[in-house]
Design a protein around this motif. Structure first.
Motif, mmCIF file in Angstrom:
data_model
loop_
_atom_site.group_PDB
_atom_site.id
_atom_site.type_symbol
_atom_site.label_atom_id
_atom_site.label_comp_id
_atom_site.label_asym_id
_atom_site.label_seq_id
_atom_site.Cartn_x
_atom_site.Cartn_y
_atom_site.Cartn_z
ATOM 1 N N SER A 275 0.824 -1.219 0.000
ATOM 2 C CA SER A 275 0.000 0.000 0.000
ATOM 3 C C SER A 275 0.851 1.259 0.000
ATOM 4 C CB SER A 275 -0.899 0.092 1.243
ATOM 5 O OG SER A 275 -1.898 -0.847 1.180
ATOM 6 N N SER A 276 2.020 1.201 -0.581
ATOM 7 C CA SER A 276 2.848 2.409 -0.595
ATOM 8 C C SER A 276 3.599 2.536 -1.915
ATOM 9 C CB SER A 276 3.842 2.381 0.561
ATOM 10 O OG SER A 276 4.796 3.400 0.396
ATOM 11 N N SER A 277 3.242 3.570 -2.705
ATOM 12 C CA SER A 277 3.951 3.719 -3.974
ATOM 13 C C SER A 277 5.379 4.214 -3.739
ATOM 14 C CB SER A 277 3.214 4.608 -4.969
ATOM 15 O OG SER A 277 2.407 5.551 -4.373
ATOM 16 N N MET A 311 -1.213 10.203 -8.652
ATOM 17 C CA MET A 311 -1.995 9.188 -7.927
ATOM 18 C C MET A 311 -3.334 8.974 -8.638
ATOM 19 S SD MET A 311 -0.391 8.760 -4.803
ATOM 20 C CE MET A 311 1.209 9.414 -4.437
ATOM 21 N N THR A 352 -0.843 14.225 -2.126
ATOM 22 C CA THR A 352 -0.871 12.960 -1.386
ATOM 23 C C THR A 352 0.493 12.283 -1.447
ATOM 24 O OG1 THR A 352 -3.164 12.662 -2.084
ATOM 25 C CG2 THR A 352 -2.077 10.733 -1.162
ATOM 26 N N VAL A 353 1.015 11.915 -0.301
ATOM 27 C CA VAL A 353 2.293 11.200 -0.329
ATOM 28 C C VAL A 353 2.022 9.706 -0.511
ATOM 29 C CG1 VAL A 353 3.872 12.736 0.897
ATOM 30 C CG2 VAL A 353 2.218 11.390 2.186
ATOM 31 N N GLY A 354 2.997 9.017 -1.091
ATOM 32 C CA GLY A 354 2.758 7.603 -1.423
ATOM 33 C C GLY A 354 2.926 6.663 -0.255
ATOM 34 N N ILE A 355 2.145 6.876 0.799
ATOM 35 C CA ILE A 355 2.230 5.971 1.955
ATOM 36 C C ILE A 355 0.842 5.414 2.259
ATOM 37 C CG2 ILE A 355 4.249 7.033 3.036
ATOM 38 C CD1 ILE A 355 2.293 8.519 4.883
ATOM 39 N N PRO A 356 0.764 4.319 3.033
ATOM 40 C CA PRO A 356 -0.558 3.736 3.281
ATOM 41 C C PRO A 356 -1.519 4.733 3.928
ATOM 42 C CG PRO A 356 1.175 2.261 4.030
ATOM 43 C CD PRO A 356 1.845 3.531 3.639
ATOM 44 N N GLY A 357 -2.742 4.753 3.412
ATOM 45 C CA GLY A 357 -3.791 5.558 4.039
ATOM 46 C C GLY A 357 -3.728 7.049 3.783
ATOM 47 N N ALA A 358 -2.785 7.503 2.956
ATOM 48 C CA ALA A 358 -2.674 8.949 2.740
ATOM 49 C C ALA A 358 -3.893 9.482 1.985
ATOM 50 C CB ALA A 358 -1.401 9.268 1.978
ATOM 51 N N GLY A 359 -4.427 8.654 1.084
ATOM 52 C CA GLY A 359 -5.538 9.090 0.234
ATOM 53 C C GLY A 359 -6.784 9.429 1.024
ATOM 54 N N ASP A 388 -7.045 0.639 -0.505
ATOM 55 C CA ASP A 388 -5.732 1.296 -0.599
ATOM 56 C C ASP A 388 -4.754 0.401 -1.372
ATOM 57 O OD1 ASP A 388 -3.659 2.996 -0.205
ATOM 58 O OD2 ASP A 388 -3.514 2.783 1.961
ATOM 59 N N ARG A 391 -5.744 0.662 -5.051
ATOM 60 C CA ARG A 391 -5.454 1.937 -5.725
ATOM 61 C C ARG A 391 -3.957 2.193 -5.808
ATOM 62 N NH1 ARG A 391 -8.058 4.157 -0.577
ATOM 63 N NH2 ARG A 391 -6.362 5.168 0.547
ATOM 64 N N THR A 392 -3.182 1.666 -4.845
ATOM 65 C CA THR A 392 -1.730 1.866 -4.909
ATOM 66 C C THR A 392 -1.144 1.139 -6.124
ATOM 67 O OG1 THR A 392 -1.699 2.002 -2.498
ATOM 68 C CG2 THR A 392 0.415 1.700 -3.570
ATOM 69 N N ASN A 395 -1.814 3.371 -8.897
ATOM 70 C CA ASN A 395 -0.928 4.548 -8.857
ATOM 71 C C ASN A 395 0.430 4.233 -9.480
ATOM 72 O OD1 ASN A 395 -2.879 5.978 -7.504
ATOM 73 N ND2 ASN A 395 -1.966 5.755 -5.474
HETATM 74 N N1 ASP Z 1 -1.303 4.352 -0.493
HETATM 75 C C1 ASP Z 1 -1.380 5.157 -1.695
HETATM 76 C C2 ASP Z 1 -0.033 5.172 -2.368
HETATM 77 O O1 ASP Z 1 0.968 4.974 -1.742
HETATM 78 C C3 ASP Z 1 -1.869 6.532 -1.422
HETATM 79 C C4 ASP Z 1 -3.298 6.459 -0.941
HETATM 80 O O2 ASP Z 1 -3.540 6.301 0.247
HETATM 81 O O3 ASP Z 1 -4.197 6.533 -1.790
HETATM 82 O O4 ASP Z 1 0.049 5.391 -3.550
#
Ligand code: ASP
Length: 435
Positions: A275-277, A311, A352-359, A388, A391-392, A395
Protein backbone atom coordinates in the motif's frame (compact mmCIF):
# COMPACT_ATOMS: atom_id res chain seq x y z
CA UNK A 1 10.19 -14.18 -10.12
CA UNK A 2 6.83 -12.84 -11.34
CA UNK A 3 5.12 -16.14 -10.76
CA UNK A 4 6.66 -16.68 -7.34
CA UNK A 5 5.47 -13.29 -6.08
CA UNK A 6 1.99 -13.88 -7.51
CA UNK A 7 1.79 -17.30 -5.89
CA UNK A 8 2.97 -15.84 -2.59
CA UNK A 9 0.21 -13.25 -2.77
CA UNK A 10 -2.50 -15.82 -3.39
CA UNK A 11 -1.12 -18.14 -0.70
CA UNK A 12 -0.89 -15.21 1.74
CA UNK A 13 -4.52 -14.27 1.11
CA UNK A 14 -5.66 -17.88 1.63
CA UNK A 15 -3.58 -18.28 4.78
CA UNK A 16 -4.82 -14.94 6.14
CA UNK A 17 -8.40 -15.93 5.43
CA UNK A 18 -7.93 -19.23 7.26
CA UNK A 19 -6.41 -17.34 10.20
CA UNK A 20 -9.37 -14.96 10.23
CA UNK A 21 -11.92 -17.75 10.20
CA UNK A 22 -10.11 -20.16 12.54
CA UNK A 23 -9.20 -17.34 14.92
CA UNK A 24 -5.44 -17.44 14.88
CA UNK A 25 -5.07 -13.91 13.49
CA UNK A 26 -3.06 -12.96 16.59
CA UNK A 27 -0.36 -15.46 15.66
CA UNK A 28 -0.17 -14.15 12.08
CA UNK A 29 0.02 -10.54 13.22
CA UNK A 30 2.65 -11.17 15.90
CA UNK A 31 4.90 -13.64 14.14
CA UNK A 32 4.31 -13.44 10.41
CA UNK A 33 3.68 -9.75 9.82
CA UNK A 34 7.25 -8.80 10.93
CA UNK A 35 8.63 -10.62 7.85
CA UNK A 36 6.54 -8.28 5.69
CA UNK A 37 7.56 -5.26 7.73
CA UNK A 38 11.21 -6.23 7.29
CA UNK A 39 10.73 -6.44 3.53
CA UNK A 40 9.08 -3.00 3.39
CA UNK A 41 11.81 -1.51 5.55
CA UNK A 42 14.46 -3.02 3.30
CA UNK A 43 13.05 -1.59 0.08
CA UNK A 44 12.25 1.72 1.76
CA UNK A 45 15.90 1.82 2.86
CA UNK A 46 17.07 2.02 -0.77
CA UNK A 47 14.51 4.60 -1.97
CA UNK A 48 16.35 7.81 -1.06
CA UNK A 49 19.92 6.78 -1.95
CA UNK A 50 18.80 5.10 -5.17
CA UNK A 51 16.66 8.01 -6.36
CA UNK A 52 19.31 10.55 -5.46
CA UNK A 53 22.16 8.77 -7.19
CA UNK A 54 20.14 7.55 -10.18
CA UNK A 55 18.82 11.05 -10.84
CA UNK A 56 22.21 12.62 -10.44
CA UNK A 57 23.85 10.19 -12.84
CA UNK A 58 20.85 10.33 -15.19
CA UNK A 59 20.86 14.12 -15.39
CA UNK A 60 24.62 14.35 -15.79
CA UNK A 61 24.48 11.91 -18.70
CA UNK A 62 21.83 13.86 -20.62
CA UNK A 63 23.30 15.09 -23.87
CA UNK A 64 20.99 18.07 -24.03
CA UNK A 65 20.20 19.64 -20.68
CA UNK A 66 17.41 21.71 -22.26
CA UNK A 67 15.49 18.47 -22.82
CA UNK A 68 15.03 18.38 -19.03
CA UNK A 69 12.72 21.41 -19.10
CA UNK A 70 10.70 19.84 -21.90
CA UNK A 71 10.44 16.52 -20.07
CA UNK A 72 9.49 18.35 -16.87
CA UNK A 73 6.61 20.27 -18.47
CA UNK A 74 5.34 17.24 -20.39
CA UNK A 75 5.52 15.15 -17.22
CA UNK A 76 3.48 17.63 -15.22
CA UNK A 77 0.85 18.04 -17.94
CA UNK A 78 0.53 14.31 -18.43
CA UNK A 79 0.30 13.56 -14.71
CA UNK A 80 -2.29 16.26 -14.04
CA UNK A 81 -4.50 15.33 -17.00
CA UNK A 82 -4.35 11.61 -16.21
CA UNK A 83 -5.40 12.36 -12.64
CA UNK A 84 -8.31 14.54 -13.79
CA UNK A 85 -9.49 11.75 -16.16
CA UNK A 86 -9.31 9.28 -13.27
CA UNK A 87 -11.51 11.41 -10.97
CA UNK A 88 -13.99 11.94 -13.81
CA UNK A 89 -14.27 8.18 -14.37
CA UNK A 90 -14.76 7.64 -10.63
CA UNK A 91 -17.49 10.29 -10.50
CA UNK A 92 -19.29 9.01 -13.58
CA UNK A 93 -19.31 5.45 -12.30
CA UNK A 94 -20.52 6.46 -8.84
CA UNK A 95 -23.34 8.51 -10.39
CA UNK A 96 -24.39 5.54 -12.49
CA UNK A 97 -24.14 2.84 -9.81
CA UNK A 98 -25.32 5.02 -6.89
CA UNK A 99 -23.50 2.95 -4.25
CA UNK A 100 -24.59 5.27 -1.41
CA UNK A 101 -28.33 4.86 -1.98
CA UNK A 102 -30.71 2.14 -0.91
CA UNK A 103 -29.37 1.46 2.60
CA UNK A 104 -31.99 0.44 5.17
CA UNK A 105 -32.22 2.65 8.28
CA UNK A 106 -30.79 -0.24 10.29
CA UNK A 107 -27.68 -0.63 8.10
CA UNK A 108 -27.23 3.13 8.10
CA UNK A 109 -27.22 3.18 11.88
CA UNK A 110 -24.80 0.27 11.96
CA UNK A 111 -22.41 2.07 9.63
CA UNK A 112 -22.74 5.40 11.38
CA UNK A 113 -21.95 3.85 14.75
CA UNK A 114 -18.44 4.83 15.68
CA UNK A 115 -17.95 6.57 12.33
CA UNK A 116 -17.52 9.98 13.94
CA UNK A 117 -14.96 8.70 16.44
CA UNK A 118 -13.03 6.87 13.72
CA UNK A 119 -13.04 9.96 11.54
CA UNK A 120 -11.62 12.21 14.27
CA UNK A 121 -8.04 11.02 13.95
CA UNK A 122 -8.11 11.39 10.19
CA UNK A 123 -9.64 14.87 10.46
CA UNK A 124 -6.83 15.97 12.78
CA UNK A 125 -4.26 14.65 10.29
CA UNK A 126 -6.00 16.42 7.44
CA UNK A 127 -5.86 19.91 8.91
CA UNK A 128 -2.09 19.54 9.16
CA UNK A 129 -1.95 18.25 5.58
CA UNK A 130 -4.18 21.06 4.29
CA UNK A 131 -1.76 23.69 5.51
CA UNK A 132 0.89 22.14 3.33
CA UNK A 133 -1.22 21.91 0.20
CA UNK A 134 -1.81 25.52 -0.82
CA UNK A 135 -0.29 25.92 -4.30
CA UNK A 136 2.38 28.39 -3.18
CA UNK A 137 3.42 26.17 -0.29
CA UNK A 138 3.46 23.16 -2.55
CA UNK A 139 5.88 24.91 -4.92
CA UNK A 140 8.02 26.44 -2.17
CA UNK A 141 8.27 23.06 -0.51
CA UNK A 142 10.12 21.68 -3.52
CA UNK A 143 13.17 23.82 -2.75
CA UNK A 144 15.19 22.29 0.08
CA UNK A 145 16.61 24.80 2.54
CA UNK A 146 18.80 22.00 3.84
CA UNK A 147 19.34 19.13 1.38
CA UNK A 148 20.84 16.90 4.05
CA UNK A 149 17.65 17.18 6.07
CA UNK A 150 15.59 16.46 2.92
CA UNK A 151 17.59 13.29 2.37
CA UNK A 152 17.28 12.29 6.02
CA UNK A 153 13.53 12.92 6.08
CA UNK A 154 12.95 11.36 2.65
CA UNK A 155 11.32 14.53 1.24
CA UNK A 156 11.20 13.17 -2.29
CA UNK A 157 10.45 16.31 -4.29
CA UNK A 158 13.26 18.14 -2.49
CA UNK A 159 15.64 15.25 -3.08
CA UNK A 160 14.70 15.24 -6.77
CA UNK A 161 15.26 19.01 -7.04
CA UNK A 162 18.67 18.84 -5.42
CA UNK A 163 19.82 15.78 -7.39
CA UNK A 164 18.77 17.28 -10.73
CA UNK A 165 20.43 20.60 -9.94
CA UNK A 166 23.61 18.84 -8.86
CA UNK A 167 23.53 16.74 -12.05
CA UNK A 168 23.17 19.87 -14.19
CA UNK A 169 26.05 21.60 -12.39
CA UNK A 170 28.17 18.51 -12.88
CA UNK A 171 27.89 19.03 -16.63
CA UNK A 172 28.83 22.69 -16.27
CA UNK A 173 32.21 22.24 -14.56
CA UNK A 174 35.39 21.28 -16.47
CA UNK A 175 35.24 17.62 -17.60
CA UNK A 176 38.47 16.65 -15.84
CA UNK A 177 36.93 17.78 -12.53
CA UNK A 178 33.57 16.19 -13.23
CA UNK A 179 34.93 12.80 -14.27
CA UNK A 180 35.91 11.35 -10.87
CA UNK A 181 32.64 12.56 -9.31
CA UNK A 182 30.59 11.00 -12.09
CA UNK A 183 32.57 7.76 -11.86
CA UNK A 184 31.97 7.63 -8.10
CA UNK A 185 28.22 8.12 -8.42
CA UNK A 186 27.99 5.66 -11.32
CA UNK A 187 29.60 3.06 -9.08
CA UNK A 188 27.28 3.96 -6.20
CA UNK A 189 24.33 3.67 -8.59
CA UNK A 190 25.33 0.14 -9.48
CA UNK A 191 25.58 -0.74 -5.80
CA UNK A 192 22.02 0.43 -5.09
CA UNK A 193 20.61 -1.27 -8.18
CA UNK A 194 22.27 -4.49 -7.03
CA UNK A 195 20.87 -3.93 -3.54
CA UNK A 196 17.35 -3.89 -5.00
CA UNK A 197 18.07 -7.19 -6.77
CA UNK A 198 19.24 -8.75 -3.53
CA UNK A 199 16.26 -7.47 -1.52
CA UNK A 200 13.87 -8.73 -4.21
CA UNK A 201 15.04 -12.25 -3.43
CA UNK A 202 12.89 -12.17 -0.31
CA UNK A 203 9.96 -10.43 -2.07
CA UNK A 204 7.77 -13.57 -2.17
CA UNK A 205 8.12 -14.05 1.62
CA UNK A 206 7.48 -10.37 2.27
CA UNK A 207 4.41 -10.31 0.04
CA UNK A 208 3.06 -13.49 1.63
CA UNK A 209 3.45 -12.06 5.14
CA UNK A 210 1.97 -8.66 4.32
CA UNK A 211 -1.10 -10.02 2.58
CA UNK A 212 -1.66 -12.74 5.19
CA UNK A 213 -1.54 -10.14 7.98
CA UNK A 214 -3.95 -7.74 6.24
CA UNK A 215 -6.50 -10.47 5.46
CA UNK A 216 -6.19 -12.04 8.94
CA UNK A 217 -6.78 -8.65 10.54
CA UNK A 218 -9.70 -7.72 8.31
CA UNK A 219 -13.27 -7.48 9.52
CA UNK A 220 -14.83 -9.35 6.61
CA UNK A 221 -18.36 -8.42 7.69
CA UNK A 222 -17.98 -4.77 6.79
CA UNK A 223 -17.11 -5.65 3.20
CA UNK A 224 -20.66 -7.00 2.74
CA UNK A 225 -22.23 -3.87 4.15
CA UNK A 226 -20.18 -1.74 1.77
CA UNK A 227 -20.15 -4.23 -1.07
CA UNK A 228 -21.58 -1.90 -3.71
CA UNK A 229 -19.16 0.85 -2.79
CA UNK A 230 -16.14 -1.48 -2.91
CA UNK A 231 -17.31 -2.92 -6.19
CA UNK A 232 -17.71 0.55 -7.72
CA UNK A 233 -14.16 1.54 -6.73
CA UNK A 234 -12.76 -1.77 -7.99
CA UNK A 235 -14.68 -1.59 -11.26
CA UNK A 236 -13.44 1.97 -11.79
CA UNK A 237 -9.83 0.97 -11.14
CA UNK A 238 -10.12 -2.01 -13.44
CA UNK A 239 -11.71 -0.02 -16.26
CA UNK A 240 -9.12 2.68 -15.88
CA UNK A 241 -6.27 0.20 -15.94
CA UNK A 242 -7.51 -1.99 -18.75
CA UNK A 243 -9.08 0.63 -21.02
CA UNK A 244 -7.36 3.96 -20.44
CA UNK A 245 -3.85 2.69 -19.77
CA UNK A 246 -3.99 0.13 -22.56
CA UNK A 247 -5.13 2.78 -25.06
CA UNK A 248 -2.41 5.18 -23.95
CA UNK A 249 0.26 2.50 -24.15
CA UNK A 250 -0.88 1.40 -27.58
CA UNK A 251 -1.45 4.77 -29.19
CA UNK A 252 0.83 7.18 -27.35
CA UNK A 253 3.72 4.98 -26.26
CA UNK A 254 3.33 2.57 -29.19
CA UNK A 255 4.37 -0.39 -27.12
CA UNK A 256 3.03 -3.87 -26.43
CA UNK A 257 0.26 -3.71 -23.80
CA UNK A 258 0.56 -7.34 -22.63
CA UNK A 259 4.30 -7.05 -22.46
CA UNK A 260 3.98 -3.91 -20.35
CA UNK A 261 1.63 -5.45 -17.81
CA UNK A 262 3.71 -8.60 -17.64
CA UNK A 263 6.93 -6.64 -17.12
CA UNK A 264 5.42 -4.41 -14.45
CA UNK A 265 3.82 -7.22 -12.48
CA UNK A 266 6.42 -7.43 -9.66
CA UNK A 267 5.99 -3.71 -8.96
CA UNK A 268 2.18 -3.99 -9.03
CA UNK A 269 2.27 -6.91 -6.60
CA UNK A 270 4.63 -5.17 -4.20
CA UNK A 271 2.49 -2.00 -4.42
CA UNK A 272 -0.62 -4.04 -3.69
CA UNK A 273 0.85 -5.74 -0.66
CA UNK A 274 2.64 -2.69 0.76
CA UNK A 275 0.00 0.00 0.00
CA UNK A 276 2.85 2.41 -0.59
CA UNK A 277 3.95 3.72 -3.97
CA UNK A 278 6.93 5.43 -2.33
CA UNK A 279 8.23 2.16 -0.85
CA UNK A 280 7.61 0.38 -4.16
CA UNK A 281 9.72 2.90 -6.09
CA UNK A 282 12.93 0.81 -6.28
CA UNK A 283 10.96 -2.15 -7.65
CA UNK A 284 9.11 0.05 -10.17
CA UNK A 285 12.43 1.49 -11.31
CA UNK A 286 13.85 -2.00 -11.69
CA UNK A 287 10.92 -3.19 -13.82
CA UNK A 288 10.73 -0.10 -16.01
CA UNK A 289 14.47 0.14 -16.71
CA UNK A 290 15.44 -3.51 -16.83
CA UNK A 291 12.38 -5.09 -18.37
CA UNK A 292 10.47 -2.38 -20.21
CA UNK A 293 13.32 -0.64 -22.00
CA UNK A 294 13.27 2.89 -20.52
CA UNK A 295 16.70 4.44 -19.86
CA UNK A 296 17.51 5.20 -16.25
CA UNK A 297 17.71 8.99 -16.73
CA UNK A 298 14.08 9.34 -17.83
CA UNK A 299 12.79 6.57 -15.57
CA UNK A 300 14.36 7.81 -12.35
CA UNK A 301 13.03 11.33 -12.93
CA UNK A 302 9.54 10.35 -14.05
CA UNK A 303 8.97 7.61 -11.50
CA UNK A 304 10.24 9.48 -8.48
CA UNK A 305 8.18 12.56 -9.38
CA UNK A 306 5.25 10.23 -10.13
CA UNK A 307 5.48 8.44 -6.78
CA UNK A 308 5.23 11.86 -5.13
CA UNK A 309 2.54 13.59 -7.18
CA UNK A 310 0.79 11.19 -9.56
CA UNK A 311 -2.00 9.19 -7.93
CA UNK A 312 -4.56 8.12 -10.52
CA UNK A 313 -5.98 5.28 -8.43
CA UNK A 314 -6.30 7.51 -5.38
CA UNK A 315 -8.01 10.26 -7.40
CA UNK A 316 -10.51 7.80 -8.89
CA UNK A 317 -11.27 6.39 -5.45
CA UNK A 318 -11.76 9.91 -4.08
CA UNK A 319 -14.31 10.61 -6.83
CA UNK A 320 -16.31 7.50 -5.95
CA UNK A 321 -15.97 8.01 -2.18
CA UNK A 322 -17.19 11.63 -2.33
CA UNK A 323 -20.33 10.71 -4.25
CA UNK A 324 -20.88 7.67 -2.03
CA UNK A 325 -20.70 9.66 1.20
CA UNK A 326 -22.87 12.45 -0.25
CA UNK A 327 -25.51 9.91 -1.30
CA UNK A 328 -25.31 8.22 2.09
CA UNK A 329 -26.20 11.52 3.76
CA UNK A 330 -28.87 12.25 1.14
CA UNK A 331 -26.93 15.14 -0.43
CA UNK A 332 -27.26 15.60 -4.19
CA UNK A 333 -24.09 16.88 -5.79
CA UNK A 334 -24.85 19.13 -8.78
CA UNK A 335 -22.70 19.44 -11.91
CA UNK A 336 -20.82 22.46 -10.53
CA UNK A 337 -20.02 20.65 -7.33
CA UNK A 338 -18.82 17.59 -9.20
CA UNK A 339 -16.55 19.82 -11.26
CA UNK A 340 -15.22 21.13 -7.97
CA UNK A 341 -14.54 17.52 -6.94
CA UNK A 342 -12.46 17.03 -10.11
CA UNK A 343 -10.42 20.12 -9.28
CA UNK A 344 -9.89 19.43 -5.59
CA UNK A 345 -9.28 15.71 -6.02
CA UNK A 346 -6.65 16.47 -8.68
CA UNK A 347 -5.02 18.94 -6.29
CA UNK A 348 -5.37 16.51 -3.40
CA UNK A 349 -3.68 13.77 -5.43
CA UNK A 350 -0.74 16.13 -6.08
CA UNK A 351 -0.38 16.61 -2.34
CA UNK A 352 -0.87 12.96 -1.39
CA UNK A 353 2.29 11.20 -0.33
CA UNK A 354 2.76 7.60 -1.42
CA UNK A 355 2.23 5.97 1.96
CA UNK A 356 -0.56 3.74 3.28
CA UNK A 357 -3.79 5.56 4.04
CA UNK A 358 -2.67 8.95 2.74
CA UNK A 359 -5.54 9.09 0.23
CA UNK A 360 -8.26 8.93 2.86
CA UNK A 361 -6.74 11.87 4.72
CA UNK A 362 -6.68 13.96 1.56
CA UNK A 363 -10.26 12.91 0.85
CA UNK A 364 -11.30 15.22 3.68
CA UNK A 365 -10.12 18.19 1.64
CA UNK A 366 -12.36 17.08 -1.22
CA UNK A 367 -15.37 16.50 1.07
CA UNK A 368 -14.93 19.92 2.66
CA UNK A 369 -14.81 21.65 -0.71
CA UNK A 370 -18.33 20.48 -1.57
CA UNK A 371 -19.88 20.59 1.88
CA UNK A 372 -20.15 16.82 2.47
CA UNK A 373 -19.86 15.93 6.21
CA UNK A 374 -16.21 14.97 6.89
CA UNK A 375 -17.17 12.39 9.51
CA UNK A 376 -18.51 10.41 6.54
CA UNK A 377 -15.03 8.99 6.05
CA UNK A 378 -15.55 7.04 9.28
CA UNK A 379 -18.09 4.97 7.33
CA UNK A 380 -15.60 3.85 4.70
CA UNK A 381 -12.51 3.49 6.91
CA UNK A 382 -13.27 -0.17 7.62
CA UNK A 383 -12.65 -1.16 4.02
CA UNK A 384 -10.04 1.45 3.27
CA UNK A 385 -6.97 -0.72 3.71
CA UNK A 386 -8.17 -3.15 1.07
CA UNK A 387 -9.07 -0.38 -1.39
CA UNK A 388 -5.73 1.30 -0.60
CA UNK A 389 -3.92 -1.83 -1.77
CA UNK A 390 -5.78 -1.79 -5.07
CA UNK A 391 -5.45 1.94 -5.73
CA UNK A 392 -1.73 1.87 -4.91
CA UNK A 393 -1.19 -0.79 -7.60
CA UNK A 394 -2.97 1.55 -10.04
CA UNK A 395 -0.93 4.55 -8.86
CA UNK A 396 2.30 2.70 -9.60
CA UNK A 397 0.97 1.53 -12.98
CA UNK A 398 0.02 5.13 -13.85
CA UNK A 399 3.52 6.40 -13.10
CA UNK A 400 4.98 3.68 -15.30
CA UNK A 401 2.53 4.27 -18.18
CA UNK A 402 3.40 7.98 -18.22
CA UNK A 403 7.10 7.11 -18.11
CA UNK A 404 6.67 4.91 -21.19
CA UNK A 405 4.85 7.74 -22.98
CA UNK A 406 7.50 10.35 -22.24
CA UNK A 407 10.33 7.93 -23.08
CA UNK A 408 8.62 7.18 -26.41
CA UNK A 409 8.08 10.89 -27.11
CA UNK A 410 11.76 11.53 -26.41
CA UNK A 411 12.74 8.68 -28.74
CA UNK A 412 14.27 6.81 -25.80
CA UNK A 413 11.98 3.81 -25.49
CA UNK A 414 13.78 0.62 -26.41
CA UNK A 415 10.97 -1.77 -27.31
CA UNK A 416 13.50 -4.29 -28.58
CA UNK A 417 15.08 -4.61 -25.15
CA UNK A 418 11.68 -5.31 -23.62
CA UNK A 419 10.89 -7.80 -26.36
CA UNK A 420 14.17 -9.59 -25.77
CA UNK A 421 13.48 -9.78 -22.06
CA UNK A 422 9.83 -10.75 -22.19
CA UNK A 423 9.22 -12.17 -25.64
CA UNK A 424 6.66 -10.91 -28.14
CA UNK A 425 3.69 -12.18 -26.18
CA UNK A 426 4.87 -10.82 -22.86
CA UNK A 427 5.99 -14.18 -21.53
CA UNK A 428 9.17 -13.76 -19.46
CA UNK A 429 12.23 -15.33 -20.98
CA UNK A 430 14.36 -14.81 -17.91
CA UNK A 431 13.00 -15.29 -14.48
CA UNK A 432 15.90 -15.09 -12.07
CA UNK A 433 16.08 -12.09 -9.75
CA UNK A 434 19.83 -11.90 -9.86
CA UNK A 435 21.43 -11.22 -13.22
N1 ASP B 1 -1.30 4.35 -0.49
C1 ASP B 1 -1.38 5.16 -1.70
C2 ASP B 1 -0.03 5.17 -2.37
O1 ASP B 1 0.97 4.97 -1.74
C3 ASP B 1 -1.87 6.53 -1.42
C4 ASP B 1 -3.30 6.46 -0.94
O2 ASP B 1 -3.54 6.30 0.25
O3 ASP B 1 -4.20 6.53 -1.79
O4 ASP B 1 0.05 5.39 -3.55
Amino acid sequence: MHTRILLALVAGAAFGFAANQLEFSGFVITYIRPVGTAFIKLISMVVVPLVFVALLVGTASLKDIRSLGRIGIRTLLLYVSMTAIAVTIGLTLANLVEPGKGFTQETKQQLKQGAAAQADAAIAGASAAREKTSVVNLLLNIIPANPVRSLAEGQMLQVIFFAVLMGICLTLIPPERAKPVTAFFEGANEIFVKMVHVIMLIAPYGVFALVAAVVADFGLGIIWLLFKYCLTVLAGLLIYMLVVYSAILKFLARTGVRRFFRGLRPAQLVAFSSSSSAATLPVTLKCVTETLGVPQGVASFMLSVGASINMDGTALYQGVATVFIAQFYGIDLGFGQQLMVVLTATMAALGTVGIPGAGVVMLLMVLNSVGVPPEGIGIILGVDRFLDMCRTAVNVTGDSVCTMVIAAAEGQLDNNAAQKKLGESGEPLKTSALP
